[in-house]
Design a protein around this motif. Structure first.
Motif, PDB file in Angstrom:
ATOM      1  N   LEU A   1       0.826  -1.205   0.000  1.00  0.00           N
ATOM      2  CA  LEU A   1       0.000   0.000   0.000  1.00  0.00           C
ATOM      3  C   LEU A   1       0.858   1.252   0.000  1.00  0.00           C
ATOM      4  O   LEU A   1       0.558   2.227  -0.670  1.00  0.00           O
ATOM      5  CB  LEU A   1      -0.932   0.010   1.217  1.00  0.00           C
ATOM      6  N   THR A   2       1.946   1.223   0.752  1.00  0.00           N
ATOM      7  CA  THR A   2       2.840   2.387   0.820  1.00  0.00           C
ATOM      8  C   THR A   2       3.546   2.595  -0.511  1.00  0.00           C
ATOM      9  O   THR A   2       3.569   3.706  -1.052  1.00  0.00           O
ATOM     10  CB  THR A   2       3.883   2.199   1.944  1.00  0.00           C
ATOM     11  N   VAL A   3       4.104   1.528  -1.064  1.00  0.00           N
ATOM     12  CA  VAL A   3       4.858   1.630  -2.313  1.00  0.00           C
ATOM     13  C   VAL A   3       3.951   1.991  -3.488  1.00  0.00           C
ATOM     14  O   VAL A   3       4.265   2.866  -4.285  1.00  0.00           O
ATOM     15  CB  VAL A   3       5.610   0.306  -2.603  1.00  0.00           C
ATOM     16  N   GLU A   4       2.807   1.320  -3.581  1.00  0.00           N
ATOM     17  CA  GLU A   4       1.951   1.482  -4.752  1.00  0.00           C
ATOM     18  C   GLU A   4       1.032   2.707  -4.686  1.00  0.00           C
ATOM     19  O   GLU A   4       0.795   3.348  -5.688  1.00  0.00           O
ATOM     20  CB  GLU A   4       1.093   0.218  -4.964  1.00  0.00           C
ATOM     21  N   LEU A   5       0.492   2.994  -3.497  1.00  0.00           N
ATOM     22  CA  LEU A   5      -0.511   4.064  -3.396  1.00  0.00           C
ATOM     23  C   LEU A   5      -0.152   5.158  -2.399  1.00  0.00           C
ATOM     24  O   LEU A   5      -0.949   6.061  -2.166  1.00  0.00           O
ATOM     25  CB  LEU A   5      -1.873   3.464  -3.008  1.00  0.00           C
ATOM     26  N   ASP A   6       1.021   5.043  -1.775  1.00  0.00           N
ATOM     27  CA  ASP A   6       1.456   6.011  -0.771  1.00  0.00           C
ATOM     28  C   ASP A   6       0.478   6.097   0.400  1.00  0.00           C
ATOM     29  O   ASP A   6       0.261   7.162   0.973  1.00  0.00           O
ATOM     30  CB  ASP A   6       1.675   7.397  -1.396  1.00  0.00           C
TER      31      ASP A   6
ATOM     32  N   VAL B   1      -3.902   3.862   8.815  1.00  0.00           N
ATOM     33  CA  VAL B   1      -5.258   3.301   8.790  1.00  0.00           C
ATOM     34  C   VAL B   1      -6.214   4.332   8.206  1.00  0.00           C
ATOM     35  O   VAL B   1      -7.039   4.025   7.344  1.00  0.00           O
ATOM     36  CB  VAL B   1      -5.679   2.896  10.226  1.00  0.00           C
ATOM     37  N   GLY B   2      -6.096   5.579   8.645  1.00  0.00           N
ATOM     38  CA  GLY B   2      -6.944   6.645   8.114  1.00  0.00           C
ATOM     39  C   GLY B   2      -6.768   6.832   6.620  1.00  0.00           C
ATOM     40  O   GLY B   2      -7.731   7.096   5.899  1.00  0.00           O
ATOM     41  N   GLY B   3      -5.534   6.690   6.153  1.00  0.00           N
ATOM     42  CA  GLY B   3      -5.268   6.811   4.723  1.00  0.00           C
ATOM     43  C   GLY B   3      -5.995   5.746   3.926  1.00  0.00           C
ATOM     44  O   GLY B   3      -6.543   6.029   2.853  1.00  0.00           O
ATOM     45  N   LEU B   4      -6.026   4.506   4.450  1.00  0.00           N
ATOM     46  CA  LEU B   4      -6.737   3.435   3.761  1.00  0.00           C
ATOM     47  C   LEU B   4      -8.247   3.673   3.824  1.00  0.00           C
ATOM     48  O   LEU B   4      -8.948   3.497   2.840  1.00  0.00           O
ATOM     49  CB  LEU B   4      -6.392   2.068   4.366  1.00  0.00           C
ATOM     50  N   LEU B   5      -8.747   4.114   4.981  1.00  0.00           N
ATOM     51  CA  LEU B   5     -10.180   4.372   5.110  1.00  0.00           C
ATOM     52  C   LEU B   5     -10.632   5.508   4.193  1.00  0.00           C
ATOM     53  O   LEU B   5     -11.776   5.546   3.754  1.00  0.00           O
ATOM     54  CB  LEU B   5     -10.548   4.686   6.559  1.00  0.00           C
ATOM     55  N   GLN B   6      -9.719   6.428   3.888  1.00  0.00           N
ATOM     56  CA  GLN B   6     -10.072   7.540   3.013  1.00  0.00           C
ATOM     57  C   GLN B   6      -9.702   7.281   1.549  1.00  0.00           C
ATOM     58  O   GLN B   6      -9.851   8.161   0.707  1.00  0.00           O
ATOM     59  CB  GLN B   6      -9.416   8.830   3.511  1.00  0.00           C
ATOM     60  N   TYR B   7      -9.250   6.084   1.253  1.00  0.00           N
ATOM     61  CA  TYR B   7      -9.022   5.687  -0.137  1.00  0.00           C
ATOM     62  C   TYR B   7     -10.344   5.112  -0.640  1.00  0.00           C
ATOM     63  O   TYR B   7     -10.598   3.916  -0.598  1.00  0.00           O
ATOM     64  CB  TYR B   7      -7.892   4.653  -0.237  1.00  0.00           C
ATOM     65  N   TYR B   8     -11.218   5.999  -1.092  1.00  0.00           N
ATOM     66  CA  TYR B   8     -12.589   5.634  -1.408  1.00  0.00           C
ATOM     67  C   TYR B   8     -12.685   4.883  -2.733  1.00  0.00           C
ATOM     68  O   TYR B   8     -11.911   5.137  -3.662  1.00  0.00           O
ATOM     69  CB  TYR B   8     -13.464   6.883  -1.476  1.00  0.00           C
ATOM     70  N   PRO B   9     -13.667   3.988  -2.843  1.00  0.00           N
ATOM     71  CA  PRO B   9     -13.905   3.316  -4.124  1.00  0.00           C
ATOM     72  C   PRO B   9     -14.235   4.328  -5.205  1.00  0.00           C
ATOM     73  O   PRO B   9     -14.837   5.370  -4.931  1.00  0.00           O
ATOM     74  CB  PRO B   9     -15.122   2.428  -3.834  1.00  0.00           C
ATOM     75  N   ARG B  10     -13.834   4.021  -6.450  1.00  0.00           N
ATOM     76  CA  ARG B  10     -14.156   4.916  -7.568  1.00  0.00           C
ATOM     77  C   ARG B  10     -15.476   4.540  -8.200  1.00  0.00           C
ATOM     78  O   ARG B  10     -16.059   5.300  -8.973  1.00  0.00           O
ATOM     79  CB  ARG B  10     -13.042   4.904  -8.613  1.00  0.00           C
ATOM     80  N   ASP B  11     -15.992   3.341  -7.849  1.00  0.00           N
ATOM     81  CA  ASP B  11     -17.243   2.872  -8.420  1.00  0.00           C
ATOM     82  C   ASP B  11     -17.690   1.651  -7.622  1.00  0.00           C
ATOM     83  O   ASP B  11     -16.982   1.206  -6.707  1.00  0.00           O
ATOM     84  CB  ASP B  11     -17.017   2.486  -9.895  1.00  0.00           C
ATOM     85  N   TYR B  12     -18.828   1.105  -7.971  1.00  0.00           N
ATOM     86  CA  TYR B  12     -19.349  -0.086  -7.300  1.00  0.00           C
ATOM     87  C   TYR B  12     -19.899  -1.036  -8.357  1.00  0.00           C
ATOM     88  O   TYR B  12     -20.384  -0.599  -9.398  1.00  0.00           O
ATOM     89  CB  TYR B  12     -20.476   0.291  -6.324  1.00  0.00           C
TER      90      TYR B  12
ATOM     91  N   LEU C   1      -6.529   1.105  -9.086  1.00  0.00           N
ATOM     92  CA  LEU C   1      -5.466   0.125  -8.836  1.00  0.00           C
ATOM     93  C   LEU C   1      -4.168   0.526  -9.511  1.00  0.00           C
ATOM     94  O   LEU C   1      -4.135   1.418 -10.347  1.00  0.00           O
ATOM     95  CB  LEU C   1      -5.877  -1.244  -9.385  1.00  0.00           C
ATOM     96  N   THR C   2      -3.117  -0.192  -9.151  1.00  0.00           N
ATOM     97  CA  THR C   2      -1.864  -0.161  -9.898  1.00  0.00           C
ATOM     98  C   THR C   2      -1.641  -1.578 -10.412  1.00  0.00           C
ATOM     99  O   THR C   2      -2.407  -2.486 -10.086  1.00  0.00           O
ATOM    100  CB  THR C   2      -0.676   0.244  -8.997  1.00  0.00           C
ATOM    101  N   ALA C   3      -0.593  -1.773 -11.177  1.00  0.00           N
ATOM    102  CA  ALA C   3      -0.339  -3.089 -11.781  1.00  0.00           C
ATOM    103  C   ALA C   3      -0.126  -4.178 -10.737  1.00  0.00           C
ATOM    104  O   ALA C   3      -0.385  -5.342 -11.002  1.00  0.00           O
ATOM    105  CB  ALA C   3       0.877  -3.001 -12.701  1.00  0.00           C
ATOM    106  N   LYS C   4       0.348  -3.822  -9.551  1.00  0.00           N
ATOM    107  CA  LYS C   4       0.683  -4.842  -8.546  1.00  0.00           C
ATOM    108  C   LYS C   4      -0.407  -5.036  -7.490  1.00  0.00           C
ATOM    109  O   LYS C   4      -0.218  -5.793  -6.545  1.00  0.00           O
ATOM    110  CB  LYS C   4       1.995  -4.483  -7.868  1.00  0.00           C
ATOM    111  N   LEU C   5      -1.530  -4.354  -7.637  1.00  0.00           N
ATOM    112  CA  LEU C   5      -2.626  -4.492  -6.678  1.00  0.00           C
ATOM    113  C   LEU C   5      -3.869  -4.996  -7.399  1.00  0.00           C
ATOM    114  O   LEU C   5      -4.115  -4.661  -8.543  1.00  0.00           O
ATOM    115  CB  LEU C   5      -2.940  -3.139  -6.023  1.00  0.00           C
TER     116      LEU C   5
END
Length: 190
Positions: free
Chosen positions: A3-8, A12-23, A140-144
């Motif tokens: 998560l750090t390498v691919e999406l910076d 925990v808050g950073g992941l919770l605020q990484y919102y879906p782009r669609d459903y 996503l990125t290529a590795k996620l």
């Protein structure tokens, strides 16, 4: 680390605020027999039963690959072109359980789609965070993969969502009929 390498994302808050782009609505599976009449995105579930590849006879035509998905009511063909053919053939081997969401059509006496997304079904899908409901779709990125992000988001939500800090006073939330922030963050992701 990914998560750090691919999406910076470092917290925990950073992941919770990484919102879906669609459903994707995976709460309503359709039988293969039913799909391909509406032009809408539809979701099927089945098993890979065959893989084929043909190169049209005209000069310079690129190969066309098809992966057949069967669900006891019919067969749907996932149509692929170019380098994607080999990649998907190695990923979607015969016998693999799969969920496919796509825009299906009926042509050449087949139900087929070339506009689709899929996920391979695995044992842990019993928890329904990937299928059987409306599921989040993240950038996503290529590795996620979507599966990775959904699993990480689910773990973090289960552990930390109730502790997510509220920022609006109760009076404002009541006056505007707003849900609390921990509930909102859970609803955004799942």
């Amino acid at each position: 680390v990914k998560l750090t390498v691919e999406l910076d994302i470092r917290t925990v808050g950073g992941l919770l605020q990484y919102y879906p782009r669609d459903y994707l609505d995976r709460g309503h599976f359709r039988s293969i027999y039913e799909v391909g009449r509406s032009g809408e995105y539809e979701t099927i579930q089945g098993k890979v039963v065959n893989q084929t590849q043909v190169t049209p006879r005209r000069y310079g035509a690129q190969p066309v690959g098809k992966i057949a998905i069967y669900d006891e009511t019919g067969v749907a063909q996932l149509v692929n072109f170019g380098r994607r053919i080999g990649y998907l053939k190695s990923l979607l081997k015969v016998g693999t359980g799969v969920v496919v969401s796509g825009r299906f059509s009926r042509r050449n006496n087949e139900i087929q789609t070339s506009d689709y997304e899929f996920e391979i079904l695995e044992d842990e899908d019993e928890d329904l965070i990937h299928t059987g409901r409306i599921v989040p779709k993240y950038s996503l990125t290529a590795k996620l993969t979507q599966r990775m992000l959904r699993q990480w988001a689910k773990v973090v939500l289960d552990e930390y969502a109730k502790q997510y800090p509220e920022i609006l006073p109760l009076g404002i939330r009541q006056r505007h009929e707003l849900i609390d922030r921990p509930t909102a963050i859970q609803e955004i992701h799942f």
